[in-house]
Write a protein that holds these residues in place. Structure first.
Motif, mmCIF file in Angstrom:
data_model
loop_
_atom_site.group_PDB
_atom_site.id
_atom_site.type_symbol
_atom_site.label_atom_id
_atom_site.label_comp_id
_atom_site.label_asym_id
_atom_site.label_seq_id
_atom_site.Cartn_x
_atom_site.Cartn_y
_atom_site.Cartn_z
ATOM 1 N N LEU A 176 5.338 -4.413 -1.612
ATOM 2 C CA LEU A 176 4.225 -3.457 -1.642
ATOM 3 C C LEU A 176 3.240 -3.746 -0.508
ATOM 4 C CD1 LEU A 176 3.443 -3.492 -5.495
ATOM 5 C CD2 LEU A 176 5.148 -2.137 -4.271
ATOM 6 N N ALA A 177 3.703 -4.467 0.506
ATOM 7 C CA ALA A 177 2.822 -4.948 1.568
ATOM 8 C C ALA A 177 2.213 -3.819 2.382
ATOM 9 C CB ALA A 177 3.600 -5.888 2.491
ATOM 10 N N ASP A 178 1.062 -4.148 2.998
ATOM 11 C CA ASP A 178 0.416 -3.248 3.948
ATOM 12 C C ASP A 178 0.066 -1.911 3.322
ATOM 13 O OD1 ASP A 178 -0.711 -3.048 6.371
ATOM 14 O OD2 ASP A 178 1.112 -2.850 7.531
ATOM 15 N N ASN A 179 -0.635 -1.975 2.189
ATOM 16 C CA ASN A 179 -1.198 -0.800 1.536
ATOM 17 C C ASN A 179 -2.673 -1.064 1.275
ATOM 18 O OD1 ASN A 179 0.816 1.476 0.763
ATOM 19 N ND2 ASN A 179 1.990 -0.380 0.372
ATOM 20 N N LEU A 180 -3.238 -0.413 0.284
ATOM 21 C CA LEU A 180 -4.658 -0.584 -0.055
ATOM 22 C C LEU A 180 -4.835 -0.949 -1.525
ATOM 23 C CD1 LEU A 180 -5.985 2.573 1.863
ATOM 24 C CD2 LEU A 180 -6.207 0.201 2.603
ATOM 25 N N PHE A 181 -3.842 -1.644 -2.109
ATOM 26 C CA PHE A 181 -3.939 -2.042 -3.514
ATOM 27 C C PHE A 181 -5.114 -3.010 -3.705
ATOM 28 C CE2 PHE A 181 -0.365 -0.075 -5.402
ATOM 29 C CZ PHE A 181 0.687 -0.100 -4.501
ATOM 30 N N ASN A 182 -5.770 -2.921 -4.882
ATOM 31 C CA ASN A 182 -6.826 -3.873 -5.205
ATOM 32 C C ASN A 182 -6.695 -4.287 -6.668
ATOM 33 O OD1 ASN A 182 -7.912 -1.763 -6.762
ATOM 34 N ND2 ASN A 182 -9.186 -1.048 -5.078
ATOM 35 N N GLY A 183 -7.592 -5.155 -7.119
ATOM 36 C CA GLY A 183 -7.564 -5.613 -8.504
ATOM 37 C C GLY A 183 -6.558 -6.735 -8.714
ATOM 38 N N SER A 184 -6.361 -7.094 -9.965
ATOM 39 C CA SER A 184 -5.463 -8.192 -10.317
ATOM 40 C C SER A 184 -4.007 -7.743 -10.294
ATOM 41 C CB SER A 184 -5.807 -8.727 -11.710
ATOM 42 O OG SER A 184 -7.132 -9.217 -11.750
ATOM 43 N N VAL A 185 -3.132 -8.685 -9.989
ATOM 44 C CA VAL A 185 -1.693 -8.416 -10.032
ATOM 45 C C VAL A 185 -1.243 -8.528 -11.490
ATOM 46 C CG1 VAL A 185 0.578 -9.154 -9.217
ATOM 47 C CG2 VAL A 185 -1.421 -9.368 -7.721
ATOM 48 N N PRO A 186 -0.504 -7.562 -11.998
ATOM 49 C CA PRO A 186 -0.051 -7.661 -13.395
ATOM 50 C C PRO A 186 0.878 -8.861 -13.608
ATOM 51 C CG PRO A 186 1.066 -5.864 -12.260
ATOM 52 C CD PRO A 186 -0.017 -6.337 -11.341
ATOM 53 N N ASP A 187 1.019 -9.263 -14.856
ATOM 54 C CA ASP A 187 1.892 -10.385 -15.211
ATOM 55 C C ASP A 187 3.344 -9.989 -14.927
ATOM 56 O OD1 ASP A 187 3.341 -12.407 -16.365
ATOM 57 O OD2 ASP A 187 2.024 -12.617 -18.093
ATOM 58 N N LEU A 188 3.971 -10.685 -13.987
ATOM 59 C CA LEU A 188 5.353 -10.385 -13.597
ATOM 60 C C LEU A 188 6.328 -11.458 -14.067
ATOM 61 C CD1 LEU A 188 4.714 -9.150 -9.917
ATOM 62 C CD2 LEU A 188 4.858 -7.775 -12.009
ATOM 63 N N LYS A 189 5.864 -12.310 -14.965
ATOM 64 C CA LYS A 189 6.709 -13.413 -15.416
ATOM 65 C C LYS A 189 7.939 -12.922 -16.164
ATOM 66 C CE LYS A 189 5.947 -18.099 -17.085
ATOM 67 N NZ LYS A 189 4.966 -19.034 -17.689
ATOM 68 N N ASN A 198 6.468 -9.509 -2.066
ATOM 69 C CA ASN A 198 5.648 -9.396 -0.861
ATOM 70 C C ASN A 198 4.500 -8.432 -1.143
ATOM 71 O OD1 ASN A 198 4.483 -9.081 1.636
ATOM 72 N ND2 ASN A 198 6.410 -8.803 2.731
ATOM 73 N N LEU A 199 3.309 -8.990 -1.334
ATOM 74 C CA LEU A 199 2.106 -8.189 -1.596
ATOM 75 C C LEU A 199 1.088 -8.353 -0.471
ATOM 76 C CD1 LEU A 199 1.634 -9.069 -5.394
ATOM 77 C CD2 LEU A 199 2.914 -7.175 -4.407
ATOM 78 N N GLY A 200 1.527 -8.826 0.700
ATOM 79 C CA GLY A 200 0.616 -9.118 1.801
ATOM 80 C C GLY A 200 -0.152 -7.907 2.294
ATOM 81 N N ASN A 201 -1.313 -8.189 2.907
ATOM 82 C CA ASN A 201 -2.136 -7.148 3.543
ATOM 83 C C ASN A 201 -2.571 -6.071 2.561
ATOM 84 O OD1 ASN A 201 -1.912 -8.331 6.163
ATOM 85 N ND2 ASN A 201 0.129 -7.475 6.337
ATOM 86 N N ASN A 202 -3.193 -6.502 1.466
ATOM 87 C CA ASN A 202 -3.819 -5.600 0.507
ATOM 88 C C ASN A 202 -5.199 -6.158 0.173
ATOM 89 O OD1 ASN A 202 -1.933 -3.306 -0.464
ATOM 90 N ND2 ASN A 202 -0.556 -5.059 -0.429
#
Length: 739
Positions: A176-189, A198-202
């Motif tokens: 999901l890299a290089d977007n404008l996501f904000n807030g907490s990342v949901p539990d992905l366990k 890859n959540l870089g550049n948000n």
């Protein structure tokens, strides 16, 4: 009767032979969905040319489109557009998202778009890259029951990542890299199959996400993370890459991260990590790169990353370390003061504030209402100040993302598409086999006016394909002792040599004269035409040279390194001995580097020469094995880097040694000496630390001992680190002030 039966059998056999066999055909409903997708995406170039007669299951894959069908159902859809991402787009004046030319129009509805897409219930791979998608990602994304790979990088998707993502149990890769996501990342366990995240550049944060421990790659760089490195990472036995750089991580670096069983790349730079590293820390033998620069670390480096004898890249500048690899360190008082000033994570601060407020109210419960009003006003002011700080942080983050690179590099971690579909091939038409009629037509029957040159084994013509594309056609006559079947096998291998930073083959035509067994056959090789000159032209023409400031030259060197990386690792079993020379580095209209004259693997009979030798395409060096040829490529790349840095064309070995010695002295004697060695036309356009990093990797490439020369991955990493330093320097206003 017997004759009748015989005739009937013959008729049945003929019908069986000549009746066409049905081929895979997408169901009408899914075909309609693809046409609707084309419309909703506003007819991007990758989806042009579709008609009611298009058989989607038999569309040839291109760099920007791949459609895969299984049992008449769509299982893979990859669409790559050409729109910029947030990190390559100008920052909005208000700091908020706005519709622009790089996004889809105002009428686009991301909810309607994904509602339509989720009807493709058999999809396993979905890649939608650089298409200008905007809006919050709908929770209905979890309707992709079978999805294994999700890549929606380099778009303008904002808001929080929906928690429904955690119910997609088959996911192996999330990009999901290089977007404008904000807030907490949901539990992905709960995603037990997830290997790549890859959540870089948000703008995600503040806590480190909860993840399963079979991940191979975790990239969280350039977000709003503000927590300690979680101790649960010690259980990530398969983790090869961890990149949490450019965040606000605090606390000490736990010793176990250096010794994780599979770790190779550990990128912790540009955080607020503090304290001393454990002297007893051990390192995994696979660890190649450690970047702990620009933190608040004190003390000494552990021996496993501090030893200069190790073939391991360690970046530790701008901490407060004693005896570190870099002499660029802050005084101890700086880190001590900054570490005390670092606030704890937001959640902890909130909880402590509530506790203090509760105690305070208990003590002053009987105080007059005026005191309560004053306290309320203070809280309101603090809250508003916090909102302003968050807004400022958003603005700074967007500024830091503005790229000064002249060639559009998808961050190597940000865009994950299938191996044969990677962005470096963007813009090339599909490889094809041409007919002799098409070759004659392209060259106007080999008109002498189109002759560009003649080599020892054939001629080179310019030509125009029927779609108007200007190409080069090499006419190569084969020697009698060459085997046509070997050539066909070679051409099959050559068709895979397609990359943004190579002069790529577009196709070929083979003519064999069966009626004359003693006559030589001819191969016509069609190559893309690069008309903007070579790097030599740009370094010798003062007008072009003036334009090539430091950011542009770094973009060119990174392009060259990516091309070499593709040759070494992108095609099995690897192509080495590539005759790398600065005159073989061509620049296209966007001043993006393309390597020409690289080695083409042509498995001909023993003792025979490649029929392509002398046609601008070199053959492998027979006296070098692959390991030696790989290191020879690195040495030749070092010579190119040296010429790009100094702006001088090297004519002899003595000139090479002299320039190398000057650079080595410059590193030792300091910035003014080093600045005096590089091309004067670049003065004022570079950050010194960016220059220093590039010079260091250049000198390493030129090591006389081949075993001490870095791998191409190591070279590319250092060049990319150099441009990151440059971008940070530029975003602070230094470049505009100097220029």
């Amino acid at each position: 009767m017997k004759n009748f039966l015989v005739s009937f059998c013959l008729l049945f056999l003929i019908l069986a032979i000549f009746t066409p066999i049905s081929i895979c055909q997408l169901t009408p409903s899914e075909s309609r969905i693809l046409f609707q997708v084309q419309k909703l995406l506003e007819y991007p170039g990758a989806l042009q040319g579709w008609t009611n007669w298009t058989n989607f299951c038999y569309l040839p894959p291109t760099p920007s489109l791949k459609v895969v069908c299984t049992n008449n159902r769509l299982t893979e859809l990859t669409v790559i557009g050409n729109k910029s991402s947030p990190s390559h787009s100008p920052k909005p004046v208000s700091g908020n998202f706005v519709i622009s030319q790089q996004t889809l129009s105002k009428s686009f509805s991301i909810d309607s778009f994904f509602t339509l897409l989720t009807k493709l219930s058999n999809l396993k791979v979905l890649s939608l890259v650089s298409l200008g998608l905007w809006g919050p990602l709908p929770a209905k994304i979890n309707r992709f029951w079978s999805l294994e790979e999700l890549n929606i990088s380099s778009n303008f998707i904002y808001g929080e990542i929906p928690t429904s993502l955690s119910s997609m149990k088959n996911l192996r890769s999330i990009v999901l890299a290089d977007n404008l996501f904000n807030g907490s990342v949901p539990d992905l366990k709960s995603l037990g199959a997830l290997e790549e995240l890859n959540l870089g550049n948000n703008h995600l944060g503040p806590g480190f996400p909860s993840l399963g421990n079979i991940l191979v790659s975790i990239i969280l760089r350039n977000n709003s993370m503000r927590s300690e490195i979680p101790p649960t990472l010690r259980n990530f036995d398969l983790l090869q890459k961890l990149d949490i750089s450019s965040n606000k991580f605090v606390g000490p670096i736990p010793a176990f991260v250096f010794s994780l069983p599979s770790i190779q790349y550990l990128i912790l730079a540009q955080n607020q990590l503090s304290g001393a590293l454990s002297n007893n820390a051990t390192c995994n033998g696979k660890l190649q790169v450690v970047d702990i620069s620009q933190n608040l670390l004190i003390g000494k480096l552990p021996s496993c990353i501090g030893s200069k004898s190790l073939n391991r890249t360690v970046l530790d500048s701008w901490n407060c370390l004693s005896g570190g690899k870099s002499k660029y360190q802050h005084p101890y008082s700086f880190c001590h003061k900054e570490a005390l000033a670092v606030k704890p994570p937001a959640k902890t601060q909130e909880q402590e504030s509530k506790i203090k407020l509760g105690l305070l109210l208990g003590v002053i419960g009987g105080v007059v209402c005026a005191a309560a009003v004053i306290g309320l006003l203070i809280l309101v002011i603090i809250k508003r100040a916090g909102q302003r700080n968050r807004q400022d942080k958003f603005d700074r983050s967007m500024v830091e993302k503005i790229s000064v690179r002249s060639s559009p590099k998808p961050n190597i971690d940000a865009r994950r598409v299938p191996q044969m579909m990677r962005l470096p091939t963007l813009g090339l038409p599909p490889y094809r086999v041409f007919t002799l009629e098409e070759i004659d037509d392209a060259t106007d029957n080999f008109d002498a006016a189109n002759l560009m040159g003649e080599g020892s084994q054939g001629q080179v013509y310019k030509g125009w394909l029927r779609d108007g594309l200007l190409v080069q056609v090499k006419c190569v006559k084969l020697k009698q002792k060459q085997l046509p079947q070997n050539l066909n096998q070679s051409m099959e291998a050559l068709s895979k040599l397609r990359h943004r930073h190579l002069v790529s083959l577009l196709g070929h035509c083979t003519v064999t004269y069966q009626d004359h067994p003693t006559a030589a056959s001819t191969v016509f090789i069609v190559l893309e035409n690069i008309s903007n000159g070579s790097m030599v032209d740009h370094l010798t023409d003062w007008r072009k040279k003036e334009w090539l400031k430091w950011p542009q030259r770094m973009a060119v060197t990174i392009g060259i390194a990516r091309g070499v990386q593709f040759l070494h690792t992108g095609v099995a079993p690897g192509i080495f001995g590539n005759n790398l020379k600065i005159e073989n580095i061509l620049l296209d209209e966007s001043v993006s580097a393309k390597i020409s004259n690289y080695n083409l693997p042509l498995p001909f009979q023993i003792g025979s020469e490649s029929p392509l030798k002398g046609q601008g395409i070199s053959s492998s060096k027979p006296h070098l094995n692959s390991a030696e040829a790989e290191k020879e490529d690195i040495y030749q790349l070092g010579i190119i880097l040296l010429q790009v840095l100094t702006g001088r064309l090297i004519k002899s070995a003595s000139e090479l040694d002299e320039l190398k010695i000057q650079l080595e002295k410059g590193l030792i004697e300091g910035p003014s000496k080093l600045r005096g060695v590089i091309d004067p036309s670049m003065q004022g356009s570079f950050a010194y630390q960016s220059l220093k990093t590039a010079v260091e990797i250049t000198i390493n490439c030129l090591s006389r001992d081949p075993s001490k020369r870095p791998s191409i991955d190591n070279v590319l990493w250092n060049l990319q680190y150099s441009i990151q330093v440059q971008e940070g320097w530029t975003s602070s206003g230094n470049l505009s002030a100097q220029m």
